[in-house]
Design an enzyme around this catalytic site. Structure first.
Site, PDB file in Angstrom:
ATOM      1  CG  HIS A 148      30.842  38.740  33.448  1.00  0.00           C
ATOM      2  ND1 HIS A 148      31.549  37.725  32.778  1.00  0.00           N
ATOM      3  CD2 HIS A 148      31.817  39.520  33.948  1.00  0.00           C
ATOM      4  CE1 HIS A 148      32.866  37.952  32.817  1.00  0.00           C
ATOM      5  NE2 HIS A 148      33.253  39.155  33.456  1.00  0.00           N
ATOM      6  CG  HIS A 187      37.143  38.921  33.620  1.00  0.00           C
ATOM      7  ND1 HIS A 187      37.382  40.446  33.588  1.00  0.00           N
ATOM      8  CD2 HIS A 187      37.951  38.682  34.633  1.00  0.00           C
ATOM      9  CE1 HIS A 187      37.878  40.883  34.816  1.00  0.00           C
ATOM     10  NE2 HIS A 187      38.228  39.681  35.246  1.00  0.00           N
TER      11      HIS A 187
END
Ligand SMILES: [Zn+2]
Length: 378
Positions: A148, A187
């Site tokens: 991320h 994710h």
């Protein structure tokens, strides 16, 4: 563990210092809101899933078959291949001041800068071991995760983007050109996507849960820009997809695209949070599903790049199931003769998503194929 120079073996990067990365205590909802109960609860990204994974690797006997690959600290110049110098300095300052947040929900303690650099350096060491031929493939069991993290801030427990830094290292140090990254964390790997969005030399393929995190990232229509058009592939599967949908997406989208791209090195962002029982994901993958994903990755690496495969640990939050799934991935990489019997597997084998691709998942796969047909033969 066996000694080095085993070109057929599987490497494991690990360091006890990864367990010292301090994310603090759990918060409820917003990081600003304290957990409402008197007894403290560890942060969801606590050391426990990684420490238990390492424990199970050793307890199962697999550890004796693996070649230990020592991590090193990534240099500032290596971190700067993906991150802004100002951000690197900020992380260093936050750690020096006793800890804090490197962006949005990316906590670190006083040792956080060094440990995050050791995680990035762990992914680099795995690439070195594979490209130098010390091992055939390598798993980097690192912490904190990385996918991320973007150029100028940390996000979602990630400080530095370990896999993106490792990909740049492979290009700069070994002169490789085409690198493929498959991200099966539940994710979206927004940081990795962003790092290579306009780069035609790095193929980024993400299988993730639709609409989960981060918001508005990992969308089907995000396909790259400039030279990178067609080199970002997003397959945002609906919640509850399970083993059959992942296998279908790999067979019909991921494998044909990677094969046509013909990478010189294959990297995997291996989140285990698509696993069943995960508190942050709803994808219901079994350890057998992770074995199948790993087999597909091994087959692609074999076909495209002499078996050169580096798998980098990302998220995964079930304290009981992440270790079983991590072990399943590494056992498959090492072609372990006697896989550890996952006690949860019998329950999951009976689920419908083990056998059938649901209608919503089928629609996503069809839509992704339609989107990517502009760039690939599918
Ligand atoms: Zn994740």
């Amino acid at each position: 563990m066996t000694s080095a120079n085993d070109t057929t073996g599987t490497g494991l990067v690990f360091h006890d210092r990864y367990l010292q990365h301090n994310t603090g205590l759990a918060r409820s909802g917003s990081p600003a809101v304290p957990y409402p109960y008197a007894d403290p609860e560890p942060h969801v990204s606590s050391p426990r899933t990684v420490s238990r994974s390492k424990h199970l690797i050793d307890l199962s006997g697999l550890g004796e078959q693996l070649t230990a690959v020592a991590p090193r600290y990534a240099t500032e110049a290596e971190l700067a291949t993906v991150h802004d110098r100002a951000y690197i300095a900020r992380v260093r300052a936050i750690a020096a001041q006793g800890g804090g947040d490197a962006g949005v929900n990316a906590p670190l303690g006083p040792d956080g800068f060094a440990i995050a650099a050791l995680a990035a350096g762990g992914a680099i060491a795995a690439v070195d071991a594979v490209l130098a031929g010390t091992v055939r493939n390598c798993y980097a069991l690192v912490r904190p995760p990385g996918h991320h993290a973007v150029a100028d801030h940390g996000l979602g427990f990630c400080i530095f983007n370990n896999i993106a830094i490792a990909a740049r290292h492979a290009q700069r140090t070994y002169g490789l050109q085409r690198i493929a990254i498959i991200d099966w964390d539940v994710h979206d790997g927004n940081g990795t996507q962003e790092a290579f969005y306009a780069d035609g030399d790095v193929l980024f393929v993400s299988l993730h849960q639709d609409g989960l995190f981060p918001p508005d990232m990992g969308l089907l229509e995000q396909v790259g820009s400039g030279d990178g058009v067609g080199k970002t592939v997003n397959v945002p599967l609906p919640p509850g997809s399970g083993d059959a949908a992942y296998a279908a997406a790999v067979e019909r989208i991921v494998s044909p695209i990677v094969r046509q791209f013909a990478p010189e090195l294959l990297l995997i962002s291996c989140g285990l949070d698509a696993g069943a029982f995960d508190p942050l994901g709803r994808m219901n993958l079994s350890s057998l599903g992770f074995r199948e994903l790993t087999q597909a990755a091994l087959a692609l690496a074999e076909e495209c790049c002499g078996g050169r495969l580096v798998v980098v640990h990302e998220g995964g939050y079930s304290q009981t199931y992440v270790p079983a799934c991590t072990l399943a991935v590494i056992e498959t990489m090492a072609a372990a003769a006697e896989p550890w019997p996952d006690p949860m597997l019998t329950r999951l084998l009976g689920t419908r998503t083990r056998r059938e691709v649901g209608l919503d998942a089928e629609r996503t796969i069809t839509d992704a194929i339609t989107m990517q047909r502009a760039y690939w033969r599918l």
